[in-house]
Design an enzyme around this catalytic site. Structure first.
Site, PDB file in Angstrom:
ATOM      1  N   LYS A 128     107.302  78.576  28.242  1.00 25.46           N
ATOM      2  CA  LYS A 128     107.621  79.654  27.297  1.00 25.46           C
ATOM      3  C   LYS A 128     108.884  80.398  27.720  1.00 25.46           C
ATOM      4  CE  LYS A 128     103.649  81.640  27.972  1.00 25.46           C
ATOM      5  NZ  LYS A 128     103.017  80.729  28.911  1.00 25.46           N
ATOM      6  N   ARG A 133      98.293  88.924  24.864  1.00 27.54           N
ATOM      7  CA  ARG A 133      97.350  87.991  25.482  1.00 27.54           C
ATOM      8  C   ARG A 133      95.912  88.252  25.059  1.00 27.54           C
ATOM      9  NH1 ARG A 133      99.557  86.854  31.585  1.00 27.54           N
ATOM     10  NH2 ARG A 133     101.274  85.552  30.893  1.00 27.54           N
ATOM     11  N   ARG A 182     107.643  73.791  40.563  1.00 22.69           N
ATOM     12  CA  ARG A 182     108.294  75.104  40.568  1.00 22.69           C
ATOM     13  C   ARG A 182     108.152  75.757  41.941  1.00 22.69           C
ATOM     14  NH1 ARG A 182     106.858  79.169  35.759  1.00 22.69           N
ATOM     15  NH2 ARG A 182     104.988  79.591  36.970  1.00 22.69           N
ATOM     16  N   ARG A 207     106.824  82.222  43.703  1.00 21.30           N
ATOM     17  CA  ARG A 207     105.949  83.290  43.225  1.00 21.30           C
ATOM     18  C   ARG A 207     104.568  83.120  43.847  1.00 21.30           C
ATOM     19  NH1 ARG A 207     107.025  82.825  36.825  1.00 21.30           N
ATOM     20  NH2 ARG A 207     104.768  83.005  36.895  1.00 21.30           N
ATOM     21  N   ARG A 258      94.036  81.042  35.851  1.00 19.18           N
ATOM     22  CA  ARG A 258      94.837  81.521  34.724  1.00 19.18           C
ATOM     23  C   ARG A 258      94.595  80.678  33.473  1.00 19.18           C
ATOM     24  NH1 ARG A 258     100.773  81.763  36.191  1.00 19.18           N
ATOM     25  NH2 ARG A 258     100.926  82.954  34.257  1.00 19.18           N
TER      26      ARG A 258
END
Length: 170
Positions: free
Chosen positions: A13, A88, A127, A136, A147
């Protein structure tokens, strides 16, 4: 133009929103970036947000709605914006509609991104590898699993909220 990028964590996204931002001059509003900035600030809110992010849970609707409302009122959003990571929950979607209605505005389109779950795990792993020491804290399989569960149970059900408002196709 006001857009929402909708899809599971790791779907891309943010990547696609950045491309739309560059091409059309819209402002990408990544709630993830906004939340990470709050954490980096070291404020009380940032500490609260850090604990929630690290656990893989969603930040409360109240905090998110206040952050978004303040952000979309800034001058760089006057031409339009792309929401990445918001809303969300249905409560957030309703709050967004209400805040836009105050100025006679509405969401113009919702872009839905669908990605195979195995691919999502590969993307998060890549990533994290590419980021190295600056990865992260939430870029790991365990947090992604949690998640994804939150996305399926709490976020994916928001899509019918927008589908019901879409103009009928001819």
């Amino acid at each position: 133009m006001k857009l929402i990028m909708f899809g599971p964590p790791g779907a891309g996204k943010g990547t696609q929103a950045a491309r739309l931002e560059e091409r059309y001059g819209l402002k990408q509003l990544s709630t993830g970036d906004m939340l990470r900035a709050a954490v980096a600030s070291g404020s009380d809110l940032g500490k609260e947000v850090k604990a929630v992010i690290d656990s893989g849970d969603l930040v409360s609707d109240d905090i998110m709605v206040r952050m978004i409302e303040a952000r979309i009122a800034e001058a760089d959003c006057a031409k339009g914006f792309i929401l990445d990571g918001f809303p969300r929950t249905e409560a957030q979607a309703e709050a967004l509609d209400q805040m836009l209605a105050k100025t006679g505005e509405q969401i113009d389109a919702v872009v839905v991104m669908e990605v195979d779950e195995d691919e999502l795990f590969k993307r998060i792993e890549n990533r994290a590898k590419e980021a190295g020491d600056s990865a992260r804290a939430d870029d790991n399989a365990e947090t992604l699993r949690k998640r994804l569960g939150v996305y399926k149970n709490e976020t994916a059900p928001v899509l019918p909220f927008y589908e019901a408002r879409a103009p009928a196709e001819r």
